[in-house]
Design a protein around this motif. Structure first.
Motif, PDB file in Angstrom:
ATOM      1  N   VAL A 125      -9.386  17.923  -6.715  1.00 16.09           N
ATOM      2  CA  VAL A 125      -9.019  17.814  -5.287  1.00 16.09           C
ATOM      3  C   VAL A 125      -9.964  18.643  -4.758  1.00 16.09           C
ATOM      4  CG1 VAL A 125      -7.230  18.471  -3.841  1.00 16.09           C
ATOM      5  CG2 VAL A 125      -6.426  18.065  -6.409  1.00 16.09           C
ATOM      6  N   ARG A 126     -10.400  18.706  -3.782  1.00 15.34           N
ATOM      7  CA  ARG A 126     -11.052  19.294  -2.853  1.00 15.34           C
ATOM      8  C   ARG A 126     -10.167  20.429  -2.430  1.00 15.34           C
ATOM      9  NH1 ARG A 126     -13.724  14.446  -2.694  1.00 15.34           N
ATOM     10  NH2 ARG A 126     -13.161  14.159  -0.140  1.00 15.34           N
ATOM     11  N   TYR A 127     -10.730  21.236  -2.811  1.00 21.66           N
ATOM     12  CA  TYR A 127      -9.928  22.521  -1.873  1.00 21.66           C
ATOM     13  C   TYR A 127     -10.246  23.407  -0.215  1.00 21.66           C
ATOM     14  CZ  TYR A 127      -6.504  26.781  -2.318  1.00 21.66           C
ATOM     15  OH  TYR A 127      -5.629  27.520  -2.477  1.00 21.66           O
TER      16      TYR A 127
ATOM     17  N   LEU B 130       4.404  25.166  -1.655  1.00 21.02           N
ATOM     18  CA  LEU B 130       3.268  23.762  -1.124  1.00 21.02           C
ATOM     19  C   LEU B 130       3.382  23.118  -2.232  1.00 21.02           C
ATOM     20  CD1 LEU B 130       0.372  23.228  -0.747  1.00 21.02           C
ATOM     21  CD2 LEU B 130      -0.379  25.198  -2.865  1.00 21.02           C
ATOM     22  N   ASP B 131       3.988  23.358  -3.531  1.00 17.26           N
ATOM     23  CA  ASP B 131       4.298  21.890  -4.641  1.00 17.26           C
ATOM     24  C   ASP B 131       4.841  20.892  -4.215  1.00 17.26           C
ATOM     25  OD1 ASP B 131       2.275  22.756  -6.741  1.00 17.26           O
ATOM     26  OD2 ASP B 131       4.334  23.917  -7.481  1.00 17.26           O
ATOM     27  N   GLU B 132       6.033  21.415  -3.072  1.00 13.07           N
ATOM     28  CA  GLU B 132       7.013  21.182  -2.851  1.00 13.07           C
ATOM     29  C   GLU B 132       6.411  19.321  -1.012  1.00 13.07           C
ATOM     30  OE1 GLU B 132      10.895  22.334  -1.322  1.00 13.07           O
ATOM     31  OE2 GLU B 132      10.222  23.959  -2.374  1.00 13.07           O
ATOM     32  N   LEU B 133       5.451  19.413  -1.147  1.00  9.65           N
ATOM     33  CA  LEU B 133       4.338  19.257  -0.328  1.00  9.65           C
ATOM     34  C   LEU B 133       3.021  18.249  -0.452  1.00  9.65           C
ATOM     35  CD1 LEU B 133       4.188  22.185   2.283  1.00  9.65           C
ATOM     36  CD2 LEU B 133       6.654  20.580   2.423  1.00  9.65           C
ATOM     37  N   LEU B 134       2.765  18.244  -2.022  1.00  7.67           N
ATOM     38  CA  LEU B 134       2.290  17.521  -2.443  1.00  7.67           C
ATOM     39  C   LEU B 134       2.899  16.234  -2.450  1.00  7.67           C
ATOM     40  CD1 LEU B 134       0.409  20.358  -4.089  1.00  7.67           C
ATOM     41  CD2 LEU B 134       0.251  18.628  -1.819  1.00  7.67           C
ATOM     42  N   HIS B 135       1.650  15.537  -2.914  1.00  6.71           N
ATOM     43  CA  HIS B 135       2.562  14.069  -2.790  1.00  6.71           C
ATOM     44  C   HIS B 135       1.789  13.356  -4.941  1.00  6.71           C
ATOM     45  CE1 HIS B 135      -1.281  12.058  -1.952  1.00  6.71           C
ATOM     46  NE2 HIS B 135      -0.781  12.716  -0.845  1.00  6.71           N
ATOM     47  N   GLY B 136       0.671  14.064  -5.372  1.00 10.07           N
ATOM     48  CA  GLY B 136      -0.218  14.204  -6.218  1.00 10.07           C
ATOM     49  C   GLY B 136      -0.947  13.492  -6.327  1.00 10.07           C
ATOM     50  N   GLY B 137      -1.201  12.393  -4.902  1.00  7.92           N
ATOM     51  CA  GLY B 137      -2.604  11.538  -5.213  1.00  7.92           C
ATOM     52  C   GLY B 137      -3.618  12.112  -4.355  1.00  7.92           C
ATOM     53  N   GLU B 138      -4.145  13.879  -3.497  1.00 12.35           N
ATOM     54  CA  GLU B 138      -4.765  14.010  -3.249  1.00 12.35           C
ATOM     55  C   GLU B 138      -6.365  13.635  -3.389  1.00 12.35           C
ATOM     56  OE1 GLU B 138      -0.499  15.857  -1.591  1.00 12.35           O
ATOM     57  OE2 GLU B 138      -1.660  16.058  -3.240  1.00 12.35           O
TER      58      GLU B 138
ATOM     59  N   GLY C 167      -5.338  12.719   1.704  1.00  6.96           N
ATOM     60  CA  GLY C 167      -5.816  13.934   1.176  1.00  6.96           C
ATOM     61  C   GLY C 167      -4.753  14.908   2.271  1.00  6.96           C
ATOM     62  N   THR C 168      -3.810  15.679   2.067  1.00  4.32           N
ATOM     63  CA  THR C 168      -2.907  16.653   2.990  1.00  4.32           C
ATOM     64  C   THR C 168      -2.935  17.623   3.457  1.00  4.32           C
ATOM     65  OG1 THR C 168      -1.385  15.493   0.396  1.00  4.32           O
ATOM     66  CG2 THR C 168      -0.430  17.697   1.955  1.00  4.32           C
ATOM     67  N   ILE C 169      -2.931  18.255   4.698  1.00  6.41           N
ATOM     68  CA  ILE C 169      -1.854  19.044   5.303  1.00  6.41           C
ATOM     69  C   ILE C 169      -1.129  19.388   4.964  1.00  6.41           C
ATOM     70  CG2 ILE C 169      -2.497  20.070   7.448  1.00  6.41           C
ATOM     71  CD1 ILE C 169      -4.329  17.593   8.204  1.00  6.41           C
TER      72      ILE C 169
END
Length: 327
Positions: A242-244, A211-219, A145-147
């Motif tokens: 992906v659970r929002y 936002l897109d720059e902060l995601l690694h793609g495997g969340e 998960g990502t915060i």
């Protein structure tokens, strides 16, 4: 003869300092960070760009300069302050591997040139990526998960400078009921608060832009405050599985009901972990105000700060067993 006496006096002073009965907080901190820092991996990133010995004055040891640069970040030192600290403070000299009688202390111009070298080749971004890779290989960086979160770094509002103007790249924004002038640093963290992504922009920029720059793609989960809420993005996450978990934002025409407010409070308990790194870099290491003009130079510093913050937050897990916390 005078040189020999000076060496003896310095050596005796160093021995006396080493024999003191108490380890200071600064000494313990530097010893812990020295123990967890992957020095060989970090210097390998810089080595291709570092000046080589040849004609003219030989360059100072590369690792020494990197150590001085890191101490600048931890203790919020300008280039002249860093030079003075190396003359004044024994634990900092020891961390840098400097003996007054034997080694050349970097002057402020040398420290400045090293900082410009890191900026020119975007090496702090590479350092951040290397630390992230180290943590991933050790299984310490969670990817489930990502915060996402952002904080404002203040900039001077005064126009009492050579150009009689505020920094044109910094902007003003309202947070709560107060106005703030400066830049905004965005981070993506795992669910324990370790930073895996960093981005920077002007303070008046909407959080969701980065936002897109902060995601690694495997969340599998995404947490954020209401500044990152987007109905379109929520639907995209739903489609991608992906659970929002971004806090829902009230609209001008519709307030949140009690259930939605309760859900937001529940999500915020997890989201608060994303602020751990902000506490380290802003409160402990004083990166609450910009030191340089322009967003780029301060973003370079931000990459270094969050790489160091990750190592600091995990220092007890990374530290080898039976490490002596003294320099």
């Amino acid at each position: 003869m005078n040189g020999e006496n000076k060496m003896k006096q310095t050596t005796f002073a160093s021995l006396s300092w080493a024999a003191k009965g108490r380890t200071t907080r600064r000494e313990r901190f530097l010893a812990e960070m020295n123990a967890v820092m992957p020095w060989a991996r970090l210097t390998a990133l810089i080595e291709p760009h570092y000046p080589k010995a040849g004609n003219g004055r030989p360059p100072l040891p590369m690792e020494r300069m990197l150590r001085v640069y890191f101490m600048q970040q931890w203790f919020n030192l300008s280039d002249p302050q860093a030079e003075d600290a190396l003359y004044d403070i024994e634990p900092m000299r020891r961390f840098a591997g400097i003996e007054l009688a034997e080694d050349t202390i970097p002057d402020e111009s040398t420290i400045l040139r090293f900082r410009h070298l890191l900026e020119e080749h975007r090496l702090t971004e590479a350092i951040f990526a290397e630390v992230r890779s180290l943590l991933e290989s050790r299984g310490l960086l969670l990817k489930s998960g990502t915060i996402v979160d952002a904080t404002i770094i203040a900039a001077p509002t005064s126009t009492k400078n050579e150009k009689h103007e505020r920094d044109p790249e910094m902007h003003q924004t309202m947070k709560g009921k107060d106005w703030h002038f400066g830049m905004k640093v965005h981070v993506g963290t795992d669910k324990r608060g370790l930073v895996h992504s960093v981005a920077a922009g002007p303070a008046n920029e909407a959080d969701i832009v980065r936002l897109d720059e902060l995601l690694h793609g495997g969340e599998s989960e995404l947490y954020g405050d209401q500044g990152y809420w987007s109905e379109d993005h929520r639907l995209q996450c739903k489609h991608a599985g992906v659970r929002y978990r971004v806090n829902r934002r009230p609209s001008r025409y519709r307030k949140l009901n009690e259930r939605e407010r309760a859900v937001n409070r529940s999500r915020s308990r997890t989201r608060a972990r994303g602020e751990h790194a902000f506490h380290v870099v802003k409160r402990l290491w004083s990166f609450a105000k910009v030191r340089y003009r322009g967003i780029f130079k301060n973003a370079v510093r931000a990459f270094a700060m969050f790489a160091l913050a990750n190592l600091y937050l995990l220092r007890h897990k990374l530290m080898p067993l039976r490490t002596n916390c003294a320099l």
